[in-house]
Design a protein around this motif. Sequence first.
Motif, mmCIF file in Angstrom:
data_model
loop_
_atom_site.group_PDB
_atom_site.id
_atom_site.type_symbol
_atom_site.label_atom_id
_atom_site.label_comp_id
_atom_site.label_asym_id
_atom_site.label_seq_id
_atom_site.Cartn_x
_atom_site.Cartn_y
_atom_site.Cartn_z
ATOM 1 N N SER A 226 0.835 -1.207 0.000
ATOM 2 C CA SER A 226 0.000 0.000 0.000
ATOM 3 C C SER A 226 0.866 1.251 0.000
ATOM 4 O O SER A 226 0.567 2.230 -0.689
ATOM 5 C CB SER A 226 -0.927 -0.001 1.222
ATOM 6 N N PHE A 227 1.956 1.227 0.766
ATOM 7 C CA PHE A 227 2.885 2.360 0.758
ATOM 8 C C PHE A 227 3.451 2.570 -0.645
ATOM 9 O O PHE A 227 3.588 3.711 -1.119
ATOM 10 C CB PHE A 227 4.042 2.118 1.735
ATOM 11 N N LEU A 228 3.776 1.456 -1.315
ATOM 12 C CA LEU A 228 4.321 1.555 -2.673
ATOM 13 C C LEU A 228 3.301 2.154 -3.633
ATOM 14 O O LEU A 228 3.643 2.995 -4.476
ATOM 15 C CB LEU A 228 4.747 0.167 -3.169
ATOM 16 N N LEU A 229 2.047 1.737 -3.503
ATOM 17 C CA LEU A 229 0.999 2.262 -4.385
ATOM 18 C C LEU A 229 0.794 3.759 -4.165
ATOM 19 O O LEU A 229 0.607 4.510 -5.132
ATOM 20 C CB LEU A 229 -0.309 1.503 -4.158
ATOM 21 N N MET A 230 0.810 4.193 -2.916
ATOM 22 C CA MET A 230 0.702 5.626 -2.634
ATOM 23 C C MET A 230 1.924 6.362 -3.183
ATOM 24 O O MET A 230 1.813 7.492 -3.672
ATOM 25 C CB MET A 230 0.576 5.859 -1.128
ATOM 26 N N GLY A 231 3.084 5.709 -3.115
ATOM 27 C CA GLY A 231 4.293 6.311 -3.668
ATOM 28 C C GLY A 231 4.250 6.427 -5.177
ATOM 29 O O GLY A 231 4.791 7.374 -5.753
ATOM 30 N N VAL A 232 3.594 5.451 -5.828
ATOM 31 C CA VAL A 232 3.460 5.496 -7.291
ATOM 32 C C VAL A 232 2.708 6.755 -7.713
ATOM 33 O O VAL A 232 3.060 7.398 -8.709
ATOM 34 C CB VAL A 232 2.720 4.233 -7.800
ATOM 35 N N GLU A 233 1.671 7.117 -6.946
ATOM 36 C CA GLU A 233 0.925 8.338 -7.254
ATOM 37 C C GLU A 233 1.842 9.557 -7.233
ATOM 38 O O GLU A 233 1.773 10.424 -8.117
ATOM 39 C CB GLU A 233 -0.216 8.528 -6.257
ATOM 40 N N ASP A 234 2.726 9.613 -6.237
ATOM 41 C CA ASP A 234 3.656 10.746 -6.140
ATOM 42 C C ASP A 234 4.651 10.743 -7.298
ATOM 43 O O ASP A 234 4.970 11.802 -7.868
ATOM 44 C CB ASP A 234 4.416 10.686 -4.805
ATOM 45 N N GLN A 235 5.131 9.557 -7.666
ATOM 46 C CA GLN A 235 6.117 9.456 -8.732
ATOM 47 C C GLN A 235 5.542 9.808 -10.109
ATOM 48 O O GLN A 235 6.239 10.325 -10.975
ATOM 49 C CB GLN A 235 6.711 8.033 -8.784
ATOM 50 N N LEU A 236 4.247 9.519 -10.284
ATOM 51 C CA LEU A 236 3.599 9.778 -11.578
ATOM 52 C C LEU A 236 2.994 11.171 -11.685
ATOM 53 O O LEU A 236 2.441 11.518 -12.729
ATOM 54 C CB LEU A 236 2.497 8.738 -11.825
ATOM 55 N N GLU A 237 3.100 11.949 -10.610
ATOM 56 C CA GLU A 237 2.509 13.279 -10.602
ATOM 57 C C GLU A 237 3.077 14.133 -11.735
ATOM 58 O O GLU A 237 4.285 14.230 -11.921
ATOM 59 C CB GLU A 237 2.781 13.967 -9.262
ATOM 60 N N GLY A 238 2.183 14.720 -12.513
ATOM 61 C CA GLY A 238 2.600 15.528 -13.652
ATOM 62 C C GLY A 238 2.794 14.727 -14.926
ATOM 63 O O GLY A 238 2.942 15.288 -16.014
ATOM 64 N N ILE A 239 2.803 13.393 -14.800
ATOM 65 C CA ILE A 239 2.982 12.521 -15.967
ATOM 66 C C ILE A 239 1.687 11.787 -16.294
ATOM 67 O O ILE A 239 1.211 11.792 -17.428
ATOM 68 C CB ILE A 239 4.108 11.487 -15.706
ATOM 69 N N LEU A 240 1.120 11.154 -15.256
ATOM 70 C CA LEU A 240 -0.085 10.355 -15.442
ATOM 71 C C LEU A 240 -0.902 10.398 -14.154
ATOM 72 O O LEU A 240 -0.352 10.322 -13.060
ATOM 73 C CB LEU A 240 0.304 8.903 -15.775
ATOM 74 N N SER A 241 -2.218 10.532 -14.298
ATOM 75 C CA SER A 241 -3.084 10.570 -13.121
ATOM 76 C C SER A 241 -3.310 9.158 -12.590
ATOM 77 O O SER A 241 -3.694 8.252 -13.342
ATOM 78 C CB SER A 241 -4.428 11.209 -13.480
ATOM 79 N N PHE A 242 -3.061 8.978 -11.312
ATOM 80 C CA PHE A 242 -3.196 7.663 -10.675
ATOM 81 C C PHE A 242 -3.633 7.895 -9.238
ATOM 82 O O PHE A 242 -3.001 8.668 -8.511
ATOM 83 C CB PHE A 242 -1.862 6.910 -10.711
ATOM 84 N N SER A 243 -4.712 7.251 -8.819
ATOM 85 C CA SER A 243 -5.209 7.428 -7.457
ATOM 86 C C SER A 243 -4.631 6.354 -6.540
ATOM 87 O O SER A 243 -5.026 5.184 -6.604
ATOM 88 C CB SER A 243 -6.736 7.359 -7.424
ATOM 89 N N GLY A 244 -3.699 6.747 -5.699
ATOM 90 C CA GLY A 244 -3.116 5.819 -4.746
ATOM 91 C C GLY A 244 -4.146 5.342 -3.731
ATOM 92 O O GLY A 244 -4.163 4.173 -3.350
ATOM 93 N N MET A 245 -5.032 6.249 -3.298
ATOM 94 C CA MET A 245 -6.049 5.882 -2.313
ATOM 95 C C MET A 245 -6.985 4.809 -2.844
ATOM 96 O O MET A 245 -7.282 3.830 -2.155
ATOM 97 C CB MET A 245 -6.863 7.108 -1.909
ATOM 98 N N LEU A 246 -7.452 4.975 -4.077
ATOM 99 C CA LEU A 246 -8.363 3.991 -4.651
ATOM 100 C C LEU A 246 -7.650 2.662 -4.883
ATOM 101 O O LEU A 246 -8.235 1.586 -4.729
ATOM 102 C CB LEU A 246 -8.959 4.511 -5.953
ATOM 103 N N SER A 247 -6.371 2.713 -5.256
ATOM 104 C CA SER A 247 -5.618 1.475 -5.459
ATOM 105 C C SER A 247 -5.468 0.708 -4.154
ATOM 106 O O SER A 247 -5.527 -0.527 -4.131
ATOM 107 C CB SER A 247 -4.237 1.775 -6.061
ATOM 108 N N VAL A 248 -5.312 1.429 -3.046
ATOM 109 C CA VAL A 248 -5.183 0.787 -1.732
ATOM 110 C C VAL A 248 -6.481 0.068 -1.361
ATOM 111 O O VAL A 248 -6.468 -1.095 -0.943
ATOM 112 C CB VAL A 248 -4.807 1.819 -0.647
ATOM 113 N N ILE A 249 -7.601 0.749 -1.522
ATOM 114 C CA ILE A 249 -8.869 0.123 -1.126
ATOM 115 C C ILE A 249 -9.271 -0.989 -2.094
ATOM 116 O O ILE A 249 -9.828 -2.015 -1.683
ATOM 117 C CB ILE A 249 -9.992 1.173 -1.009
ATOM 118 N N SER A 250 -8.950 -0.849 -3.388
ATOM 119 C CA SER A 250 -9.295 -1.908 -4.337
ATOM 120 C C SER A 250 -8.399 -3.130 -4.150
ATOM 121 O O SER A 250 -8.801 -4.259 -4.441
ATOM 122 C CB SER A 250 -9.208 -1.391 -5.779
#
Length: 391
Positions: A226-250
């Motif tokens: 889950s930490f990695l998924l939230m980190g992916v959102e930060d890494q993709l910021e400005g490149i691709l929209s990705f919801s870390g929160m939704l990935s955690v719950i899904s």
Amino acid sequence: MLISIAIVILLGLILGSFAKKVHLPPLVGFLCTGILLGPFALDLLSSDLLSISTDLREIALIIILTRAGLSLDLKDLIKVGRPAILMCFLPALIEIIGTVILAPLFLNFSIAESLLLGSIIAAVSPAVIVPRMLKLMEEGLGKNKKIPQILLAGSSVDDVFVLVLFASFLGINQGDKFTVSLLGQIPVAIILGFLGGVLTGIIIVQLFKKMAIRDSLKVLIIMSVSFLLMGVEDQLEGILSFSGMLSVISLSLTIFQFQPPIAQKLAIKFNKLWLAAEIFLFVLVGASVNITFALKAGILPILFILLVTLIRMVGVLLALLKTNLNSKEKLFCMIAYTPKATVQAAIVGIPFALGISNGEMMLTVAVLSILITAPIGAYLIDLSYQKLLTE
């Protein structure tokens, strides 16, 4: 910092227990603990602890989202259909529109600042709703019409929807231009976040099937991923929209779909983690409140919060039109969708920290919204659910 942590836990437990005795959510006691110990009152918290407060709040958010996903049956949501989908965004959108209308009048905000404030206060609180909806599911109340499931799923996706808007409106207040592409990022973030969580969840399920792993280690694995998924959102910021929160719950939702017995055991473990995480989440938010500034703001912010809360309740009613819910059940959903706490606690300090105009007022309004809607909403849910819902 160890002394600060000890004080936070002990005083938080004391004031949380006191709040519970007077029929308020413990989080009210935790908030008061933070206000009391924070730099604007007794100033007893270590600067080292305050410097990592954002990260600690994010960890707490991950824990409660995972706990929600481990109890949510996707099949129930599919059966519910349209109202569940509308509850994911319509009440929040109506509240943001209400904020844009009222904030310039009550708080002297610009339209851009009003949009940002709306995206901060519009998210409903999983910290208040999730445990109460789980209790309803255990007692069988509202089960036939999937009312707890509607509110559980709606509150989770509602938060994602609002957070994506928050990121967009934050950019506008920092000088970015508002374009149609910013709105287009919302469905992209939701779709990619959901798919990312599901795929990761399937991999974890297969891992659990093939290897004998203790439940405690499974919790560590899920938390780390889950930490990695939230980190992916930060890494993709400005490149691709990705919801870390939704990935955690899904992710946790996927585990429930494929291995319900394991999900139920893990949910108990995450409940225990939440006991500590909840304390730090709300204590650290309370510590950021400037009491002097809040008192100077007067009565207008409180009136503003009450009005936008009523507007939000209208949004819930609109989402439930033409459903098989009776008037009592609709009223319960309107009440249950009012508490604010978790998301506000996670993002409330960002505009102020970035030096956004009226950032301190946004912080004050958001904390007041927690102090007003969380205890009132939780109290009304506990008071009304047996009267308004049937088994």
